[in-house]
Design a protein around this motif. Structure first.
Motif, PDB file in Angstrom:
ATOM      1  N   GLY A   1       6.880  -3.998   1.857  1.00  0.00           N
ATOM      2  CA  GLY A   1       6.232  -2.696   1.955  1.00  0.00           C
ATOM      3  C   GLY A   1       6.778  -1.726   0.924  1.00  0.00           C
ATOM      4  O   GLY A   1       7.772  -2.006   0.254  1.00  0.00           O
ATOM      5  N   PRO A   2       6.100  -0.585   0.771  1.00  0.00           N
ATOM      6  CA  PRO A   2       6.528   0.374  -0.245  1.00  0.00           C
ATOM      7  C   PRO A   2       7.926   0.915   0.045  1.00  0.00           C
ATOM      8  O   PRO A   2       8.399   0.926   1.173  1.00  0.00           O
ATOM      9  N   ASN A   3       8.552   1.386  -1.001  1.00  0.00           N
ATOM     10  CA  ASN A   3       9.901   1.919  -0.927  1.00  0.00           C
ATOM     11  C   ASN A   3       9.814   3.435  -1.116  1.00  0.00           C
ATOM     12  O   ASN A   3       9.098   3.908  -1.983  1.00  0.00           O
ATOM     13  N   TYR A   4      10.524   4.179  -0.290  1.00  0.00           N
ATOM     14  CA  TYR A   4      10.425   5.644  -0.352  1.00  0.00           C
ATOM     15  C   TYR A   4      11.669   6.301  -0.940  1.00  0.00           C
ATOM     16  O   TYR A   4      11.701   7.504  -1.133  1.00  0.00           O
ATOM     17  N   LEU A   5      12.690   5.492  -1.196  1.00  0.00           N
ATOM     18  CA  LEU A   5      13.912   6.039  -1.794  1.00  0.00           C
ATOM     19  C   LEU A   5      13.896   5.798  -3.291  1.00  0.00           C
ATOM     20  O   LEU A   5      13.421   4.766  -3.750  1.00  0.00           O
ATOM     21  N   SER A   6      14.432   6.744  -4.060  1.00  0.00           N
ATOM     22  CA  SER A   6      14.642   6.489  -5.485  1.00  0.00           C
ATOM     23  C   SER A   6      15.952   7.156  -5.905  1.00  0.00           C
ATOM     24  O   SER A   6      16.640   7.747  -5.066  1.00  0.00           O
ATOM     25  N   ASP A   7      16.283   7.085  -7.187  1.00  0.00           N
ATOM     26  CA  ASP A   7      17.554   7.653  -7.695  1.00  0.00           C
ATOM     27  C   ASP A   7      18.742   7.148  -6.903  1.00  0.00           C
ATOM     28  O   ASP A   7      19.602   7.944  -6.481  1.00  0.00           O
ATOM     29  N   ASN A   8      18.775   5.850  -6.651  1.00  0.00           N
ATOM     30  CA  ASN A   8      19.914   5.321  -5.902  1.00  0.00           C
ATOM     31  C   ASN A   8      20.092   5.961  -4.531  1.00  0.00           C
ATOM     32  O   ASN A   8      21.204   6.165  -4.055  1.00  0.00           O
ATOM     33  N   GLY A   9      19.001   6.358  -3.938  1.00  0.00           N
ATOM     34  CA  GLY A   9      19.081   6.940  -2.599  1.00  0.00           C
ATOM     35  C   GLY A   9      19.200   8.453  -2.587  1.00  0.00           C
ATOM     36  O   GLY A   9      19.298   9.058  -1.526  1.00  0.00           O
ATOM     37  N   ALA A  10      19.172   9.103  -3.763  1.00  0.00           N
ATOM     38  CA  ALA A  10      19.341  10.557  -3.809  1.00  0.00           C
ATOM     39  C   ALA A  10      18.009  11.292  -3.672  1.00  0.00           C
ATOM     40  O   ALA A  10      17.978  12.508  -3.500  1.00  0.00           O
ATOM     41  N   THR A  11      16.893  10.560  -3.763  1.00  0.00           N
ATOM     42  CA  THR A  11      15.567  11.165  -3.611  1.00  0.00           C
ATOM     43  C   THR A  11      14.768  10.362  -2.597  1.00  0.00           C
ATOM     44  O   THR A  11      14.782   9.130  -2.637  1.00  0.00           O
ATOM     45  N   ILE A  12      14.110  11.083  -1.695  1.00  0.00           N
ATOM     46  CA  ILE A  12      13.278  10.418  -0.686  1.00  0.00           C
ATOM     47  C   ILE A  12      11.893  11.039  -0.696  1.00  0.00           C
ATOM     48  O   ILE A  12      11.752  12.260  -0.795  1.00  0.00           O
ATOM     49  N   GLU A  13      10.888  10.189  -0.620  1.00  0.00           N
ATOM     50  CA  GLU A  13       9.512  10.647  -0.678  1.00  0.00           C
ATOM     51  C   GLU A  13       8.955  10.751   0.740  1.00  0.00           C
ATOM     52  O   GLU A  13       9.206   9.879   1.576  1.00  0.00           O
ATOM     53  N   ASP A  14       8.206  11.807   1.040  1.00  0.00           N
ATOM     54  CA  ASP A  14       7.602  11.939   2.374  1.00  0.00           C
ATOM     55  C   ASP A  14       6.188  11.363   2.387  1.00  0.00           C
ATOM     56  O   ASP A  14       5.691  10.877   1.361  1.00  0.00           O
ATOM     57  N   PHE A  15       5.529  11.451   3.537  1.00  0.00           N
ATOM     58  CA  PHE A  15       4.223  10.791   3.656  1.00  0.00           C
ATOM     59  C   PHE A  15       3.128  11.498   2.873  1.00  0.00           C
ATOM     60  O   PHE A  15       2.042  10.954   2.695  1.00  0.00           O
ATOM     61  N   ASN A  16       3.408  12.721   2.381  1.00  0.00           N
ATOM     62  CA  ASN A  16       2.443  13.418   1.531  1.00  0.00           C
ATOM     63  C   ASN A  16       2.695  13.160   0.051  1.00  0.00           C
ATOM     64  O   ASN A  16       2.011  13.720  -0.805  1.00  0.00           O
ATOM     65  N   GLY A  17       3.705  12.343  -0.239  1.00  0.00           N
ATOM     66  CA  GLY A  17       4.009  12.040  -1.638  1.00  0.00           C
ATOM     67  C   GLY A  17       4.955  13.047  -2.276  1.00  0.00           C
ATOM     68  O   GLY A  17       5.204  12.984  -3.486  1.00  0.00           O
ATOM     69  N   HIS A  18       5.489  13.982  -1.489  1.00  0.00           N
ATOM     70  CA  HIS A  18       6.444  14.955  -2.034  1.00  0.00           C
ATOM     71  C   HIS A  18       7.845  14.371  -2.006  1.00  0.00           C
ATOM     72  O   HIS A  18       8.237  13.727  -1.040  1.00  0.00           O
ATOM     73  N   ARG A  19       8.585  14.666  -3.065  1.00  0.00           N
ATOM     74  CA  ARG A  19       9.947  14.123  -3.161  1.00  0.00           C
ATOM     75  C   ARG A  19      10.977  15.167  -2.735  1.00  0.00           C
ATOM     76  O   ARG A  19      10.793  16.359  -3.015  1.00  0.00           O
ATOM     77  N   HIS A  20      12.020  14.690  -2.083  1.00  0.00           N
ATOM     78  CA  HIS A  20      13.072  15.590  -1.598  1.00  0.00           C
ATOM     79  C   HIS A  20      14.423  15.022  -1.986  1.00  0.00           C
ATOM     80  O   HIS A  20      14.624  13.810  -1.942  1.00  0.00           O
TER      81      HIS A  20
END
Ligand SMILES: *Cc1c(COP(=O)(O)O)cnc(C)c1O
Ligand code: SF4
Length: 349
Positions: free
Chosen positions: A323-342
């Motif tokens: 399935g898709p992955n929602y973490l990036s930057d080695n875990g420093a960024t997480i994407e929500d269900f609207n596609g916004h990154r936090h």
């Protein structure tokens, strides 16, 4: 015109006769049927709308000339069962659970079947001797916590036969979970009889039934009632579906399927990426398409509805979630269900 069918259709000629395929396709369908088993039960015939050339139920069960196209990466044993079979009828790939294949027959034959080179009528059940050897293996292997009856469809067996096998398994102390993988509540809901339900409910052990279902229309009233008989008897149900092009590879159909399952008290378990079975390329999506679909589902349908999207790795290496992955930057960024990154800062000690 579709005729009302009372018997299982077991040849392309019968399917044409019943109005499920055009007469001018008979020769090519017969050629397919000489390679792969075909069967359409009355319950499945009932679900098909022959006026719809892209009917998602017909697509799953009416043979198609494209099944004769063999692609290089396809394999007769796409998930490598053969490599992990210590005794006939048993596949032991993961330490704590085994598959036990009692029969190679099914009530219906799915055109995309991952075991299509192994299943068919007349391929018979495990002989008494082979069954004894399979049970002896399970008895002698204490790490086996769960036995998964699959095949073929184990529910083609009579309640009496099933009860006998399950009693033997239940007598093994280290086996705690009995799981049955089946398409029967869809293919022939009337076969989920009180006697069958009683056979599946084994005192002292937990029984689970996993339903193979791919389209919301397969969950008709009779199928839902059959599942309710199992669930009301204390047998939890899960589902597994195959992601199939032209059947359920769009968000509306997949959401409807997953919601219908949860409404029927069946927890979606796996969404399988279609295996590399011979002659099934017209059913396969890309993994990118599958992941895009999973992304749409995430956050938009209840968490109860979410299956794990998995790939059975060719060669027998088991299933892995894809399935898709929602973490990036080695875990420093997480994407929500609207596609916004936090940004996310994890602290642990
Ligand atoms: C799919 C499979 C299982 C069951 O796997 P789960 O992830 O527990 O559902 C067990 N053994 C084999 C060989 C399998 O292919
Ligand atoms: S019910 Fe399962 S084993 Fe039988 S034909 Fe369909 S996919 Fe294959």
């Amino acid at each position: 015109m579709k005729a009302v069918t009372e018997k299982t259709l077991r040849s392309p000629a019968e399917m044409v006769e019943a109005g499920l395929a055009e007469r001018d396709r008979l020769a090519e369908l017969a050629q397919v049927a000489s390679h792969y088993a075909v069967a359409i039960t009355p319950a499945i015939a009932d679900l098909i709308d022959p006026a719809d050339p892209s009917d998602p139920i017909a697509r799953q069960f009416v043979p198609d000339a494209r099944e004769l196209e063999r692609h290089q990466e396809e394999s007769a044993d796409p998930i490598g069962d053969g490599a992990f079979s210590p005794v006939e009828g048993v596949v032991h790939r993961y330490p704590d659970r085994v598959l036990l294949k009692l029969v190679n027959a099914c009530a219906v034959y799915c055109r995309f079947c991952f075991r299509r080179e192994m299943v068919g009528p007349g391929r018979g059940a495990l002989s008494a001797k082979a069954l004894a050897a399979a049970l002896a293996y399970i008895r002698a292997t204490p790490q086996i916590w769960e036995v998964i009856l699959t095949g073929g469809d184990p529910l083609v067996l009579s309640p009496r036969r099933l009860k006998a096998v399950l009693a033997e398994l239940a007598a093994i102390e280290h086996v705690k979970i009995l799981r049955v993988h089946t398409r029967m509540p869809v293919a022939a809901p009337e076969r989920i009889s009180p006697a069958l339900v009683r056979a599946l409910r084994v005192p002292g052990k937990a029984s689970y039934v996993v339903l193979h279902v791919n389209h919301p229309r397969e969950l008709c009233a009779k199928t839902r009632a059959a599942c309710a008989r199992l669930i009301d008897a204390g047998i939890p149900m899960l589902s597994q579906s195959v992601l199939l092009r032209g059947v359920n590879d769009d968000a509306a159909t997949m959401s409807a399927l997953l919601r219908a399952l949860v409404e029927a008290r069946i927890k979606p378990y796996y969404l399988h990426h279609a295996d590399l079975a011979p002659g099934t390329a017209h059913f396969r999506t890309s993994i990118a398409e599958g992941r895009a679909l999973m992304r749409v589902l995430h956050g938009r349908v209840s968490g109860l509805c979410q299956p794990a999207y998995v790939l059975d790795i060719p060669g027998g290496f088991g299933k892995s979630p894809i399935g898709p992955n929602y973490l990036s930057d080695n875990g420093a960024t997480i994407e929500d269900f609207n596609g916004h990154r936090h940004r996310y800062r994890n602290s642990s000690s």
